[in-house]
Scaffold this active site. Structure first.
Site, PDB file in Angstrom:
ATOM      1  N   HIS A 285       0.962  -1.297  -0.173  1.00 24.18           N
ATOM      2  CA  HIS A 285       0.032  -0.147  -0.129  1.00 24.18           C
ATOM      3  C   HIS A 285       0.937   1.265   0.046  1.00 24.18           C
ATOM      4  O   HIS A 285       1.822   1.265   0.609  1.00 24.18           O
ATOM      5  CB  HIS A 285      -0.927   0.006   1.305  1.00 24.18           C
ATOM      6  CG  HIS A 285      -2.000   0.802   0.909  1.00 24.18           C
ATOM      7  ND1 HIS A 285      -2.125   2.335   1.105  1.00 24.18           N
ATOM      8  CD2 HIS A 285      -3.239   0.721   0.574  1.00 24.18           C
ATOM      9  CE1 HIS A 285      -3.138   2.844   0.843  1.00 24.18           C
ATOM     10  NE2 HIS A 285      -4.134   1.680   0.659  1.00 24.18           N
ATOM     11  N   ASP A 339      -7.864  -5.667   0.840  1.00 28.14           N
ATOM     12  CA  ASP A 339      -8.461  -6.371  -0.136  1.00 28.14           C
ATOM     13  C   ASP A 339      -7.844  -7.971   0.314  1.00 28.14           C
ATOM     14  O   ASP A 339      -8.387  -8.974  -0.267  1.00 28.14           O
ATOM     15  CB  ASP A 339      -7.760  -6.337  -1.551  1.00 28.14           C
ATOM     16  CG  ASP A 339      -8.357  -5.119  -2.246  1.00 28.14           C
ATOM     17  OD1 ASP A 339      -9.588  -4.869  -1.800  1.00 28.14           O
ATOM     18  OD2 ASP A 339      -7.994  -4.180  -2.823  1.00 28.14           O
TER      19      ASP A 339
HETATM   20  N1  ACO Z   1       3.903  -7.829  -4.143  1.00 24.71           N
HETATM   21  C1  ACO Z   1       5.482  -7.695  -4.234  1.00 24.71           C
HETATM   22  N2  ACO Z   1       6.060  -6.670  -4.342  1.00 24.71           N
HETATM   23  C2  ACO Z   1       5.495  -5.360  -4.039  1.00 24.71           C
HETATM   24  C3  ACO Z   1       4.050  -5.398  -3.945  1.00 24.71           C
HETATM   25  C4  ACO Z   1       3.341  -6.524  -4.153  1.00 24.71           C
HETATM   26  N3  ACO Z   1       1.870  -6.540  -3.815  1.00 24.71           N
HETATM   27  N4  ACO Z   1       3.580  -4.171  -3.717  1.00 24.71           N
HETATM   28  C5  ACO Z   1       4.700  -3.462  -4.096  1.00 24.71           C
HETATM   29  N5  ACO Z   1       5.793  -4.135  -4.331  1.00 24.71           N
HETATM   30  C6  ACO Z   1       7.202  -3.593  -4.409  1.00 24.71           C
HETATM   31  C7  ACO Z   1       7.396  -3.389  -5.908  1.00 24.71           C
HETATM   32  O1  ACO Z   1       7.696  -4.370  -6.750  1.00 24.71           O
HETATM   33  C8  ACO Z   1       8.483  -2.194  -5.704  1.00 24.71           C
HETATM   34  O2  ACO Z   1       9.536  -2.702  -5.791  1.00 24.71           O
HETATM   35  P1  ACO Z   1      10.880  -2.203  -6.096  1.00 24.71           P
HETATM   36  O3  ACO Z   1      11.307  -1.007  -5.419  1.00 24.71           O
HETATM   37  O4  ACO Z   1      12.088  -3.335  -5.623  1.00 24.71           O
HETATM   38  O5  ACO Z   1      10.720  -2.178  -7.486  1.00 24.71           O
HETATM   39  C9  ACO Z   1       8.113  -1.463  -4.506  1.00 24.71           C
HETATM   40  O6  ACO Z   1       7.537  -2.596  -3.572  1.00 24.71           O
HETATM   41  C10 ACO Z   1       7.010  -0.391  -4.617  1.00 24.71           C
HETATM   42  O7  ACO Z   1       6.157  -0.664  -5.341  1.00 24.71           O
HETATM   43  P2  ACO Z   1       5.172   0.079  -6.175  1.00 24.71           P
HETATM   44  O8  ACO Z   1       4.191  -0.549  -6.967  1.00 24.71           O
HETATM   45  O9  ACO Z   1       5.948   1.457  -6.723  1.00 24.71           O
HETATM   46  O10 ACO Z   1       4.291   0.901  -4.923  1.00 24.71           O
HETATM   47  P3  ACO Z   1       2.955   1.680  -5.171  1.00 24.71           P
HETATM   48  O11 ACO Z   1       3.033   2.635  -3.940  1.00 24.71           O
HETATM   49  O12 ACO Z   1       2.952   2.490  -6.363  1.00 24.71           O
HETATM   50  O13 ACO Z   1       1.714   0.860  -5.261  1.00 24.71           O
HETATM   51  C11 ACO Z   1       0.131  -0.723  -5.116  1.00 24.71           C
HETATM   52  C12 ACO Z   1       0.846   0.505  -4.451  1.00 24.71           C
HETATM   53  C13 ACO Z   1      -0.464  -0.285  -6.389  1.00 24.71           C
HETATM   54  C14 ACO Z   1      -1.078  -1.070  -3.946  1.00 24.71           C
HETATM   55  C15 ACO Z   1       1.164  -2.042  -5.104  1.00 24.71           C
HETATM   56  O14 ACO Z   1       1.525  -2.335  -3.634  1.00 24.71           O
HETATM   57  C16 ACO Z   1       0.385  -3.360  -5.571  1.00 24.71           C
HETATM   58  O15 ACO Z   1       0.422  -3.377  -6.765  1.00 24.71           O
HETATM   59  N6  ACO Z   1      -0.384  -4.148  -4.727  1.00 24.71           N
HETATM   60  C17 ACO Z   1      -0.922  -5.463  -5.090  1.00 24.71           C
HETATM   61  C18 ACO Z   1      -2.287  -4.886  -5.807  1.00 24.71           C
HETATM   62  C19 ACO Z   1      -3.093  -4.462  -4.532  1.00 24.71           C
HETATM   63  O16 ACO Z   1      -3.124  -5.359  -3.815  1.00 24.71           O
HETATM   64  N7  ACO Z   1      -4.111  -3.401  -4.629  1.00 24.71           N
HETATM   65  C20 ACO Z   1      -4.771  -3.170  -3.648  1.00 24.71           C
HETATM   66  C21 ACO Z   1      -4.239  -2.049  -2.946  1.00 24.71           C
HETATM   67  S1  ACO Z   1      -5.444  -1.377  -1.740  1.00 24.71           S
HETATM   68  C22 ACO Z   1      -6.695  -0.600  -2.665  1.00 24.71           C
HETATM   69  O17 ACO Z   1      -6.653   0.015  -3.612  1.00 24.71           O
HETATM   70  C23 ACO Z   1      -7.888  -0.494  -2.144  1.00 24.71           C
END
Ligand code: ACO
Length: 406
Positions: A285, A339
């Site tokens: 998140h 979620d």
């Molecule tokens: N699994 C594995 N690695 C992850 C995850 C994950 N779920 N989430 C973030 N990371 C890692 C990324 O790979 C990245 O790693 P790096 O720096 O080595 O490249 C780092 O953490 C930052 O990730 P971002 O995607 O840049 O983080 P951002 O803040 O943009 O995205 C998000 C947040 C979209 C929620 C992301 O964590 C994600 O895609 N999660 C999975 C989908 C999900 O569960 N969405 C629901 C969110 S809650 C809601 O909207 C109600």
């Protein structure tokens, strides 16, 4: 309002000036996903992502989940204060009176393809309300109240109606003797729900009702800032919520758990997923660096349901995944989000998987409307700047003078 910085709200480092040029001659900062960029001032919801505390209008969400009802929480979010008994009764009655949707909307929904996603059906139906209630009077408090009541009341009816219509059945009329959540479950299943099930579902709505400037709420505020009607505001937010990185993740979590299959397969699955840079659905998140407080509460609700209605082996997979991921992803601040456990709750309640996100939308309508009101209260149209990365100026060429495509 977004670009102004006041003594109470210190500006972020080197913000672009109001005319779009860089402050102090420095190039404008570009932050992908607007991470860390304040895009509004808001008094609706606060997130302490390090301690895992979420408050609505100052009230901790765990207290609301345990003691409040969804309609009371919606009132708090939208109008800013917990209602008195008189105010709550009046709000509940107003919502109850507006639950029905026009037969024209139901007929329109009957023309939707049965195989379409219910979020698309909801977005179209929410937008259609603008046709039926076309008067727009954003300065009239009565208009604002009516629009709030209509949207809170009719969105669940439209979600339930599409569910029955796509099965070839006629939608069921709302039942006036049932409270908000019980009535929704009734319209979905044609059965009066168990009291515990209805109470837990209501708590789920509370937990999903608001979460500051997430993607769909930002979308709602941008749409609101053009002074369009509230139905367009909610429809645009529904479209944004649908994506798998936002509300749509709750469907993908169950798919992932089923794909893993059993707790003993979690470790190998997770290592392979991390090695192939796969995002683990229901984890991570932007705001939280600890376990999402809503996931903590939802996990408890899931356990209450399993005690009453029987265990779900996918819960064992989820617990094991959380445990193993704590080692692998925890050091990066990646933990279960809202979620991760919500799908398990809805599955136990017998709700089809592709309705999970529409249910999220039912709840989040309260938050979107709170932000709609707040945006109107101090409106300035959103119009951010950009950093142009395209071609320098060049002449138009007649067709015969253009180089052949490679
Ligand atoms: N699994 C594995 N690695 C992850 C995850 C994950 N779920 N989430 C973030 N990371 C890692 C990324 O790979 C990245 O790693 P790096 O720096 O080595 O490249 C780092 O953490 C930052 O990730 P971002 O995607 O840049 O983080 P951002 O803040 O943009 O995205 C998000 C947040 C979209 C929620 C992301 O964590 C994600 O895609 N999660 C999975 C989908 C999900 O569960 N969405 C629901 C969110 S809650 C809601 O909207 C109600």
């Amino acid at each position: 309002m977004a670009a102004k910085s006041t003594p109470e709200a210190p500006a972020a480092a080197a913000p672009p000036a109001r005319d779009g040029t860089a402050a102090h001659g420095a190039p404008p900062l570009f932050r992908p996903g607007l991470e860390g960029v304040p895009a509004t001032q808001s008094a609706i919801c606060d997130i302490d992502g390090r301690q895992g505390i979420l408050t609505y209008r100052g009230v901790p969400v765990d207290q609301l989940a345990h003691h409040s009802s969804f309609l009371e929480t919606a009132y708090l979010l939208i109008w800013g204060e917990l209602p008195t008994i008189f105010q709550l009764n009046a709000f509940q009655q107003d919502v109850q009176m507006h639950r029905r949707v026009s037969f024209r909307i139901r007929d329109m929904m009957k023309c939707f393809p049965a195989g379409g996603h219910p979020m698309d059906a909801l977005q179209a139906s929410a937008a259609s309300l603008g046709l039926f209630y076309s008067r727009r009077a954003l300065n009239d408090p009565q208009y604002i109240t009516e629009a709030v009541v209509r949207l809170i009341a009719k969105i669940p009816t439209m979600v339930a109606a599409f569910q029955l219509i796509r099965k070839g059945q006629d939608p069921i009329q709302p039942r006036d003797d049932l409270a908000y959540s019980a009535n929704f479950l009734y319209m979905l299943t044609e059965r009066e729900p168990d009291q515990l099930a209805a109470r837990i579902f209501d708590a789920c709505l509370i937990l999903h009702a608001e979460h500051s400037l997430n993607a769909s709420t930002f979308s709602a505020r941008v749409t609101a800032s053009t002074l369009t009607d509230p139905y367009a505001v909610v429809a645009s937010a529904v479209g944004t919520l649908a994506g798998p990185l936002h509300g749509g993740a709750n469907e993908d979590v169950l798919e992932m758990l089923e794909q893993i299959g059993s707790p003993d397969r979690v470790e190998a699955w997770l290592d392979q997923a991390i090695a192939s840079k796969q995002k683990i659905m229901g984890f991570g998140h932007r705001e939280y660096k600890v376990k999402d407080p809503r996931a903590v509460i939802l996990q408890g609700l899931a356990e209450d349901l399993f005690l009453r209605f029987g265990h779900d082996t996918m819960y064992d997979v989820a617990c094991r995944l959380e445990e193993v991921a704590a080692d692998r992803l925890g050091p990066k601040g990646i933990f279960p989000n809202v979620d991760f456990y919500s799908g398990l709750v809805y599955r136990k309640l017998g709700i089809p998987r592709d309705l999970f996100t529409p249910i999220f939308a039912i709840a989040r309508t309260a938050g979107w409307l709170a932000h709609w009101r707040e945006q109107l209260g101090a409106n300035r149209i959103y119009r951010p700047t950009q950093i142009y990365t395209g071609s320098p100026q060049r002449p138009w060429l007649p067709l015969e003078s253009r180089p052949a495509a490679l």
